[in-house]
Structures are given as C-alpha cells and as structure tokens.
Design an enzyme around this catalytic site. Structure first.
Site, PDB file in Angstrom:
ATOM      1  N   TYR A   1       0.581  -0.882   0.281  1.00 23.68           N
ATOM      2  CA  TYR A   1      -0.263   0.100   0.428  1.00 23.68           C
ATOM      3  C   TYR A   1       0.595   1.491  -0.075  1.00 23.68           C
ATOM      4  CZ  TYR A   1      -3.218   3.236   1.483  1.00 23.68           C
ATOM      5  OH  TYR A   1      -4.293   4.342   1.478  1.00 23.68           O
TER       6      TYR A   1
ATOM      7  N   ALA B   1       3.761   2.065  -1.274  1.00 24.66           N
ATOM      8  CA  ALA B   1       4.664   1.857  -2.069  1.00 24.66           C
ATOM      9  C   ALA B   1       4.181   2.179  -3.484  1.00 24.66           C
ATOM     10  CB  ALA B   1       5.071   0.303  -2.619  1.00 24.66           C
TER      11      ALA B   1
END
Length: 349
Positions: A196, A198
């Site tokens: 999430y 990233a």
C-alpha cells in the site's frame, strides 16, 4: 577524482543547508501570502463537470457531497452500482445540477477509457478529475505472495495513471484540474502496509513529474490524507493474503487503533477548497505534516517508534503490541476513533 568527490560531498551539503536557512523563511512567508490571495479568488465550480473515482464510500462519497453543495455536475465512478445510485440521489438533493454514475473498475485501462468517454458524451466537457479510488492491504511482507498484492498497485497506482492518460487532453482543453489523492503512507513507513505504501509513493512521484511536464495547462493538486474514516479504517475492508477484498476487523484494530482518525466529511471539504484555490499540495489533517520532518531528519527514531508501537517481535500475538495495549487499557480509542459521519438524510420538499 576521489578527493574532488569528497570535497563536493562537504561543499554542496554545507551550501544547501546555508541556502535553506537563508531562503526558507522568506519562501514560507511568500507561500502563506499566496495561499491567502488564492483563497480570495477560489474557482467557482457551479456547472463544471467533475469525475470522482472511488465515489461509493469514504472520502470519495463525501467529495461527491461537497462538490454537489457547490453546484457541480458529477460523474461518479465505482464498482458498486447500488451505492452509487444512493450517493447520486443525495448529491442531487444537496445541490448538484446533474449527476450520472458509471460502474467501472479503474484497474482496467478499458474501464477508465469508458468512463471518461461516457462523461464526455453526456456533458460535452471535463473540468476536474478526482482520482480517489484505492484499496488497502495489511499484512507482513513475508505473509503474502507478491502476485496476491498486484490488485493494490493495479487499483491505487495504475487506476490513477489510466484515467489521467485518457482525461488529460480534455482537461488541457478546459484548463482543468486533477486531484490526485495519495496518502501520508507515501512517505510514512508504517509496517504491515509495504505494498500500500509503495503504491501511494508511486502516485505521489507520478503526479509531481506530470505537473512539471504539463506546466500551467492543467492544475494538479496532490493530496496526502492521514488516517481518515472509510470502510478500510473503520470496518477493515482490506485485501487479504489470498488477494481478495474482505472485512477483517481484527486487522483493522491492530493497525489503525493507535492513530487519531479524521472525518471523511472534513477531509473532503479541505480537498475541494484546496483544488479550487489551485494549491499544489494538501496534507490533512494538518498536524500530519509534522511527521514528515521526522521522516526527513530522524528516520531511525520514527522507525523505532513504529516498530515498538505496531509490531511485537517473534512469538508474541499481534494484539499484544504496545500501542494496541495502551489504547485498550486507557480507553483512548473513543477519542482517537470518532463515530462515523452519517451521510445527509433526504428530506421531502
């Protein structure tokens, strides 16, 4: 060459610090002044056409209500048609001139092309594109296969890229705006949320680069909300280890019970205000910006704090994490996690 490289390391670093100390106060004063000026000349969105993705709940739902109060024409996009129908009715009651809803999956390029085309065919133009659609995942990196986490990147990152690609020529024609909603997770290394985080960092860099490329032809406001009321943070609607969206209250309590949660209604109002003023960045709630300085200047301390409050070490149940235990014992969850904001009720005229 090696001595010259060492000289550059020292000289450039010192020069940048000195320049910042001299320049930063005046620059921040200029930014505050310009923000005040922009607040006096905010864009009037009455009659303008706004696409909102992820409009079936959370921030996206309340963005629809906020734009509706200002008289905008709306195209609401999400996968759940029944929820979109309800939100359309409320948006019309709140003051929107016209609302359509389009069932679509933003992770598919053909779905993004279709909802852009349907909006243009219906309204004839596009003024604001609000890329809000996203899904969350909460799991340790070692607990899930990378293939099961592909939906996070497909929805959160590629969903914004696809819709931006198809909308950009039309936004350039109207000198419109893009609102890219990412997250403080883009720069805050919260454990159990590696995929999430990233995906949100990718959106942030994508829109910063695109803003440089398009110049003033399209305004781009990048929003980094903190923890906000949504199905993910309140009900635990998360991507499971198997790659499907499920409701997991246990994971929600472990991951999100430690931090204060802002209301979706307040965040949505701030986002629309910021977009109408033409601001480049918005972090809401505002106190979250203070954490960014810890990320830049003291990353080791922040990592240590996240480890000891959100993780537990080998062989210890996740519910025994220090932060979770402190919240449970003190009753702070009633303060940190306010009750949900109800959608406006329809009234007979």
């Amino acid at each position: 060459m090696e001595p010259f490289g060492r000289f550059l390391d020292l000289a450039v670093g010192a020069a940048v610090i000195i320049a910042l100390l001299m320049f930063l106060p005046n620059y921040r004063s200029y930014c505050y002044y310009m923000s005040w000026i922009k607040s006096m000349f905010k864009e009037n969105v009455a009659g303008k056409v706004v696409i909102i993705t992820g409009a079936s709940s959370g921030i996206g739902e309340h963005l629809a209500y906020e734009y509706a109060r200002r008289g905008a024409c709306l195209a609401l996009v999400a996968r759940r048609e029944d929820r979109l129908r309800e939100i359309r009715d409320r948006a019309l009651w709140l003051g929107s001139r016209e609302v359509i809803y389009i069932q679509a999956d933003v992770s598919k390029p053909q779905g993004c092309r279709r909802f852009i085309n349907e909006t243009l065919n219906h309204f004839g133009k596009l003024d604001h594109l609000v890329n809000n659609a996203g899904i969350g995942s909460v799991c340790m990196f070692e607990e899930t296969g990378t293939e099961n986490s592909e939906p996070v990147m497909d929805t959160n990152f590629w969903g914004s890229v696809y819709s931006t690609y198809y909308a950009l020529p039309h936004l350039s024609h109207t000198r419109g705006k893009i609102v890219g909603i990412t997250s403080c997770a883009a720069w805050l290394p919260v454990p159990r949320m590696s995929f999430y985080n990233a995906s949100k960092a990718a959106i942030l860099r994508f829109y910063e680069t695109l803003r440089t490329e398009v110049g003033s032809s399209v305004g781009i406001t990048i929003v980094t909300p903190g923890l906000t009321q949504s199905e993910m943070t309140q009900q635990g609607r998360l991507l499971s280890e198997s790659g499907t969206l499920e409701y997991n209250q246990e994971k929600r309590d472990i991951e999100f019970s430690v931090a204060p949660m802002a209301s979706a209604e307040r965040v949505a109002k701030k986002i629309v205000d910021s977009a109408c003023k033409g601001e480049k960045y918005l972090t809401e709630p505002g106190w979250m910006k203070a954490l960014y300085y810890w990320v830049v200047f003291c990353p080791e301390i922040l990592e240590w704090f996240n480890y000891w409050t959100l993780l537990t070490g080998s062989g210890v149940p996740e519910r025994e994490a220090l932060g979770r235990k402190a919240v449970d014992m003190t009753g702070l969850h009633k303060v940190l996690q306010p009750s949900g904001i109800r959608a406006p009720e329809l009234k007979d005229e």
